[in-house]
Structures are given as C-alpha cells and as structure tokens.
Scaffold this active site. Structure first.
Site, mmCIF file in Angstrom:
data_model
loop_
_atom_site.group_PDB
_atom_site.id
_atom_site.type_symbol
_atom_site.label_atom_id
_atom_site.label_comp_id
_atom_site.label_asym_id
_atom_site.label_seq_id
_atom_site.Cartn_x
_atom_site.Cartn_y
_atom_site.Cartn_z
ATOM 1 N N GLY A 1 0.903 -1.247 0.017
ATOM 2 C CA GLY A 1 -0.153 0.103 -0.138
ATOM 3 C C GLY A 1 0.873 1.323 0.060
ATOM 4 C CB THR A 2 1.398 3.814 -2.192
ATOM 5 O OG1 THR A 2 0.036 3.883 -2.656
ATOM 6 C CG2 THR A 2 1.996 2.810 -2.767
ATOM 7 C CB THR A 3 0.186 7.940 -0.866
ATOM 8 O OG1 THR A 3 1.412 7.903 -1.617
ATOM 9 C CG2 THR A 3 0.415 9.422 -0.147
ATOM 10 C CG ASP B 1 -3.013 5.446 -2.908
ATOM 11 O OD1 ASP B 1 -2.582 5.481 -1.660
ATOM 12 O OD2 ASP B 1 -2.701 4.982 -3.849
ATOM 13 C CB ALA C 1 3.625 3.290 -5.840
#
Length: 248
Positions: free
Chosen positions: A20-22, A37, A195
């Site tokens: 998972g990113t931001t 996100d 990403a």
C-alpha cells in the site's frame, strides 16, 4: 552499486507482496481527517485498484497503513482487538496517547519482517477526549513514535503529498476544506509517484476519507468524497499543477 545478497533478497521479497502506498492526515479546528489512495502495487504491477488502507480502530481513533499490505491489515485487526480487550478488562478506553504507544510496540514487533523487506508504516490519528483536540502520530519501522503538528503523510508518495499540503494547508480550514486539501495532496502524489493511485473516474473509485471529532470517527460516504474529487479534477483541467499559493 550492487546490492548485498541480504538486501537483494529483501528487495525480491518486497516485490512479491502487495504494498500500500500514500496516506495523508491533517488537523482542523474541532477534529482531524485522514485519507488514503486505493492502489496496491507488487513490483511494477498494480496488484489492486480498490484496496482500503484507512480504518477506524475504535470510537475515536483511526489508522492508515503503508507498506506490506497483508501484514499491515493483520496488524490493524490485532490492534482493534487489543484495544477492545483493554476496554473490557479495564472498564474504560485507553487514552489516545496510550493507543499510540501500544501501536508503536506492535510496529517494533514487526522489525524482523521489516528487515526482510516487509515493512509496515502506519499513520495514527484521533480525537483526544481528555485534551479535546485532534492529534496525529507517525512511526518509523523500529517503532519510533512521533507526534505531528498540522499534517503528515506516509508511503511512497508522501514526499509529494507533504509538499502539496505545505502549499495548501491552513490552520483555519474547516472540515470540508481540510478534506479537500488532503484530496489535492493525494492527486499531487499520484501525479509524481507511480505507486500512488489517483481518483479513478471511470470506475468511480475514490480515496477513503475518515474524520475524527468529539462525536467520534466517521467515514465520509463515497458520494461526498466524489463531489470533492470532481471539484478537484475540474480545477486541474484548467490548472494541471493545482491551485497556486501566494508568494508571501
């Protein structure tokens, strides 16, 4: 520069697990908001387009996760259970600082996996019922716990999101203004970080947004987030780099 065998193994393990990113969070008078996100990546592939990375942990707190998605989601489940268990045993909820400290210990417990490339970096926030204000806590992979002022972001797009929030955030933003600033920052992160997923208008997939106030934690309905996203995207049609901040 070539990687050592251990580092190369960690990179390979990291690319095999969805990440998972931001995640972004910011405070406003009377509360704190968090948004994430919806993209998970596996190496250079999009592993999932609609993953949820922001969760309510109890009545007054919430958590966003970046890093190894499987381990992070399991950590959130365990964290929720342990908070509930504490409340049943003690007959009173843990303080917000106590919850933040407990999460730090859980992150520290994952250090061995982090060294193998499966890092979990949460962002924790909530309404402090004792101090009557919204608070934000960040962590490093060793379990270091840091209280943030105003706003913060974690994940691969965090640098770009934080730069956007530096430009757009004001202490006197109301709840809607704060959420709009968070959505703008996720848009900027997706603009520069592959990403991080931007708003998916064709599939109607929007960021998950939660708000914590004295009334508790609530997730904004998709229709409310969609209205804000539509305004942000409409603004970007005329100004792709986003709204300008005054020079002085």
């Amino acid at each position: 520069m070539p990687h050592s065998p251990a580092v190369a193994d960690a990179v390979r393990v990291s690319e095999l697990a969805p990440h998972g990113t931001t995640i972004v969070a910011a405070g406003f008078p009377g509360g704190v908001a968090m948004a994430g996100d919806r993209r998970a990546t596996m190496g250079n592939m999009i592993a999932q387009r609609d993953i949820e990375k922001v969760f309510a942990t109890d009545e007054y707190s919430m958590i966003g996760i970046a890093g190894s998605a499987g381990i992070a989601v399991e950590m959130v489940r365990l964290f929720r259970v342990e908070l509930e268990h504490y409340e049943k045993i003690e007959g009173a909820p843990l303080s917000l600082s106590g919850k933040a400290n407990h999460l730090a210990a859980m992150v520290r417990g994952n250090l061995g996996m982090a060294l193998q490339g499966l890092t979990v970096v949460p962002l924790f926030a909530g309404w402090d019922t004792q101090r009557e204000l919204g608070r934000i806590f960040s962590y490093d992979p060793t379990g270091g716990r840091y209280e943030e002022t105003a706003f913060h972001s974690v994940g691969s797009g965090s640098v770009f999101a934080r730069g956007s929030l530096k430009k757009l955030y004001h202490e006197d933003l109301d709840e809607t203004g704060c959420v709009t600033a968070l959505v703008q920052s996720l848009y900027d992160a997706a603009d520069d970080d592959s990403a991080t997923g931007g708003p998916d208008l064709s599939r109607r997939i929007f960021p998950v947004v939660m708000v914590a106030t004295a009334d508790g934690v609530r997730r904004l309905p998709d229709s409310e987030v969609a209205a804000i996203v539509d305004q942000v995207v409409a603004g970007r049609m005329g100004r792709p780099d986003g709204p300008a901040a005054p020079l002085l």
